[in-house]
Scaffold this active site. Structure first.
Site, mmCIF file in Angstrom:
data_model
loop_
_atom_site.group_PDB
_atom_site.id
_atom_site.type_symbol
_atom_site.label_atom_id
_atom_site.label_comp_id
_atom_site.label_asym_id
_atom_site.label_seq_id
_atom_site.Cartn_x
_atom_site.Cartn_y
_atom_site.Cartn_z
ATOM 1 C CD GLU A 1 -1.473 2.420 1.891
ATOM 2 O OE1 GLU A 1 -0.372 2.437 2.484
ATOM 3 O OE2 GLU A 1 -2.194 3.434 1.777
ATOM 4 C CD GLU A 2 2.446 3.014 4.105
ATOM 5 O OE1 GLU A 2 2.437 4.100 3.496
ATOM 6 O OE2 GLU A 2 1.924 2.869 5.225
#
Lengths: 302, 333
Positions: B194-195
Site C-alpha cells: 500500500e505504501e
C-alpha cells in the site's frame, strides 16, 4: 441557462447528474447511474461513446477560525491560488468569498472562506463540517461569448447535451471525479464496453488555439496520443472550421485505451479564454462547432 | 495481537512474516483463504444467513528502507520505501531480523559551516551495522535487503506506541472480525504494498464484487502543541476517524451517512478526518471493475510513518466496535 446554477464539486456531482439524466430521458435515452455516480445514457446499439466530466473544483470544510472564517481543504493543489478572491457556494446554499493574506506559495491551509459570520459558533451553525463548496459561475453573456468563474466545467457538458439532441445509436458517459485523475471514467470503463470513446474537454486559448475559430481536435495531451484513425476522422468531420492542438493538460484520453477491454480514443476540445482566472470566456460558436463535429463523426461512423 | 503484529517486520514488498502470523491466527475461522501472486492474503467467511457481502481491507506493509549499496568501509547506503521524512531518520535504530543498525551522518564537529546550515537529505545518510569493511558487511547484508525501524511496543496510560501502527492496527481489527460469527458474508483482504502505490489492493479486490468495502487504516493525527485545530487532521481520543475525501478517493456518501448513523445509534465515539490530503487503498478498491461502494475508517496515529507512532486505545476500540456494528447491520446498508 439554468445549468450554470448547478453546483457539482468533485465527489458531489449528484445535482448535475440528476439534471443531465432528466434531459437524457426527455430525449429518449435510457439513463442509468453506476456505483460511482457516473451517468450512462444510451440510445440504440452503436459502439461510439461520447464522454465528458461533470465535476468542478471541490473545497471541503475542515474547520472554522475564532473569527468565523471557514477553513477548507482542496484536493487539487494546482487550483488553490486561482480561488483567491472568488465567490464560492456551499452545497447547502451558503455563499462566501475566498480570502487569503498571502500572495504567493498559497496552500489550501492559507485560505479563509468569509461567509460574513464573526465567530466560530455562528459559522458552525451555518455550514457543517465536511460540507462541500465550489465556484459560483456568476454568468455574464452576450451574443458571442459566455463569461463566468469556472465555467470551463460546463462547456463540455453543454456540448454533449447538444449532440444528444440529434445523435442516434450513441452512448453518452457523464463521468464524476474527472478532476481526480479521471477516477469516475476509470471505474466506468472497468465494466462498460465501447469501440470508441470521444472525450470532450476544454483547452486554454494560446498560440495555435483561438476562441471563436472552431472546435479543437487534440493530437497530443499529457498522458496520451489519441488513436490516429479517430483523430483523422474527427478532423475530417470538422470540415473547414476546425483547429488542431496539443496540450500539456491531462485529458485522460489514455484511459479508454488501457481500462477494461480497451477502446479507441479521440479528444475534442473547446477553447477557453483565461482558463483558471476570474471570468473565463467561452465562445458560443465553438460549442456549436464542437457539437457539429462530433455529430458528423458519429453519423459517418454509424 | 497488536504487539505481535507491530513487532514483526514487513516493509513493502517483504510482507511474508506478517502474513504468516495473520494466516496462522485466522485460517481456522475462514471458509477459504487464498494468497495471490502479489502476496495478498484473502480470507472468505460465509455468513450464517448469507445475503450481503462485506469487504474489509487493511494493508500488511510498513514504511522502511531498502539497501542500495554497501560501501568499501562497510556502511550501508539506502533508500526509503514508502513516505518517510528524512528529517526523522538521523540516529534512528533500524533492523533486519536480529541485525541492528544506526542511521547516521557525518559527525557534527566534522561538518563545515555550510554543511551544518544545509538540511541533509536521504542520500547523505548511511546505516552503520558496525562492519569495518565491505567483505564483513556482505556476510550479513546484501543489496536489496530490507530494514525496518527497530522499535518496541509500549503501552502507557491510554497510549500505545509502536512502529507500523499504520496499518497493523487495521490488520488487528480484521483479525478480530474474522474470529466472530456473522449473518453476512465477510471477505477480509490483508494486502501488500500500500505504501508504495496501493499495489496489492488493485490485484486483491479484482473479481470479488462485494456489496460494499471498508478500508481500515491508521491515519495522521497532529494533536500537538502549536498546531491549529484545522491542521490536526484528527484528534487523539476523538474516536474513530471517518473519511469524506482524500487525494485518492471520495467516500461513497450513502455509505458514510449510514456508517455515522450506526455510530451515533450505538454511541460510538467518532470524528471526521479533517483533511483531504493523503490516500489509502480506497483509491484502488473504489474504482475496481465498474466501481465498489467504499469508505475508510481510521485510527488516529501521531508521528505516523516513523518508528514511534502512537495511538489512543479508546480510538482503536471505537474503530473495532464500529466495524462490528457495520457487519451486524450489513443488510440495512
Amino acid at each position: 441557462m439554468e445549468i450554470f446554477e448547478i453546483l457539482s464539486p468533485s465527489g458531489r456531482e449528484e445535482n448535475m447528474i440528476s439534471y443531465i439524466k432528466a434531459f437524457g430521458e426527455s430525449q429518449g435515452y435510457k439513463c442509468n447511474t453506476d456505483v460511482f455516480g457516473n451517468l450512462i445514457c444510451e440510445k440504440g446499439d452503436g459502439k461510439i461513446a461520447v464522454e465528458c466530466g461533470v465535476d468542478s473544483v471541490a473545497l471541503m470544510k475542515i474547520g472554522e477560525t475564532d473569527s468565523g472564517m471557514i477553513k477548507v481543504s482542496v484536493p487539487s493543489s494546482k487550483e488553490v491560488s486561482s480561488l483567491v478572491g472568488k465567490k464560492v457556494k456551499f452545497l447547502n446554499g451558503v455563499v462566501g468569498v475566498v480570502r487569503c493574506d498571502k500572495t504567493e506559495n498559497i496552500e489550501d491551509s492559507d485560505l479563509n472562506i468569509d461567509i460574513g459570520e464573526t465567530d466560530k459558533e455562528g459559522t458552525k451553525e451555518k455550514v457543517p463540517m465536511g460540507e462541500f463548496a465550489t465556484l459560483c459561475a456568476d454568468i455574464t453573456e452576450n451574443e458571442k461569448f459566455i463569461f463566468g468563474n469556472g465555467i470551463s466545467v460546463y462547456a463540455p457538458i453543454i456540448t454533449a447535451l447538444e449532440v444528444m439532441k440529434n445523435a442516434d445509436d450513441t452512448a453518452f458517459l457523464f463521468t464524476t471525479q474527472k478532476k481526480f485523475a479521471g477516477r469516475g471514467l476509470k471505474a466506468l470503463l472497468g465494466g462498460y464496453e465501447a469501440d470508441t470513446v470521444i472525450s470532450i474537454n476544454t483547452i486554454p486559448e494560446k498560440d495555435e488555439v483561438k476562441c471563436t475559430e472552431g472546435a479543437v481536435v487534440i493530437i497530443k495531451e499529457k498522458g496520451a496520443v489519441p488513436t490516429e484513425k479517430v483523430r483523422k476522422a474527427l478532423i475530417k468531420a470538422g470540415g473547414e472550421k476546425v483547429q488542431v492542438g496539443a496540450t500539456e493538460d491531462n485529458l485522460f484520453l489514455d484511459l479508454p485505451l488501457i481500462c477494461g477491454k480497451g477502446a479507441l480514443t479521440g479528444g475534442v476540445c473547446i477553447g477557453v479564454r483565461d482558463k483558471g482566472k476570474a471570468y473565463e470566456g467561452i465562445a458560443k460558436a465553438d460549442i456549436k462547432s464542437a457539437a457539429e463535429l462530433i455529430l458528423n463523426y458519429i453519423n459517418k461512423v454509424n | 495481537m497488536l504487539r505481535i503484529l507491530t513487532e514483526t517486520d514487513g516493509v513493502s514488498g517483504n510482507e511474508k512474516a506478517v502474513r504468516d502470523i495473520i494466516f496462522a491466527e485466522v485460517s481456522s475461522f475462514c471458509s477459504e483463504t487464498k494468497i495471490d501472486s502479489m502476496g495478498n492474503l484473502i480470507c472468505f467467511k460465509k455468513g450464517r444467513k448469507g445475503g450481503k457481502t462485506v469487504l474489509l481491507s487493511a494493508h500488511m506493509d510498513e514504511v522502511g528502507f531498502i539497501i542500495t549499496k554497501i560501501t568499501d568501509d562497510g556502511f550501508l547506503k539506502f533508500e526509503t520505501v514508502g513516505g518517510v521524512d528524512s528529517k526523522i531518520l538521523l540516529s534512528q535504530m533500524v533492523r533486519k531480523g536480529d541485525l541492528k543498525g544506526i542511521i547516521s551522518l557525518k559527525a557534527v564537529h566534522l561538518l563545515t559551516k555550510e554543511e551544518r546550515e544545509k538540511a541533509f537529505s536521504e542520500s547523505d545518510l548511511f546505516i552503520d551495522i558496525g562492519a569495518k569493511s565491505k567483505e564483513e558487511a556482505e556476510k550479513v547484508v546484501s543489496v536489496g535487503d530490507y530494514f525496518a525501524f527497530d522499535s518496541e511496543y509500549l503501552s502507557q496510560r491510554d497510549m500505545i506506541k509502536a512502529k507500523a501502527l499504520d496499518d497493523r492496527v487495521g490488520c488487528a481489527v480484521l483479525i478480530d472480525a474474522l474470529k466472530k460469527e456473522w449473518d453476512a458474508n465477510l471477505i477480509c483482504t490483508f494486502v501488500t504494498q500500500e505504501e508504495v502505490g496501493l499495489r496489492g489492493a488493485k490485484a486483491a479486490v479484482y473479481g470479488l464484487k462485494p456489496d460494499f468495502a471498508i478500508v481500515v487504516e491508521g491515519t495522521s493525527c497532529n494533536n500537538m502543541p502549536g498546531i491549529p485545530e484545522e491542521k490536526r487532521v484528527t484528534n487523539f481520543d476523538g474516536g474513530v476517524a471517518v473519511s469524506i475525501m482524500d487525494m485518492g478517493s471520495v467516500a461513497n456518501r450513502d455509505l458514510v451517512s449510514k456508517i455515522t448513523a450506526i455510530a451515533d445509534e450505538n454511541k460510538i465515539n467518532w470524528q471526521y478526518k479533517a483533511s483531504v490530503k493523503g490516500g489509502n487503498d480506497a483509491g484502488a478498491i473504489s474504482i475496481s471493475e465498474g466501481g465498489i461502494k467504499t469508505a475508510s475508517l481510521s485510527v488516529p496515529c501521531k508521528y505516523i510513518h516513523s518508528g514511534v507512532s502512537a495511538m489512543n486505545k479508546n480510538d482503536y476500540l471505537s474503530c473495532k466496535e464500529l466495524i462490528e456494528k457495520i457487519i451486524e447491520n450489513a443488510e440495512e446498508i
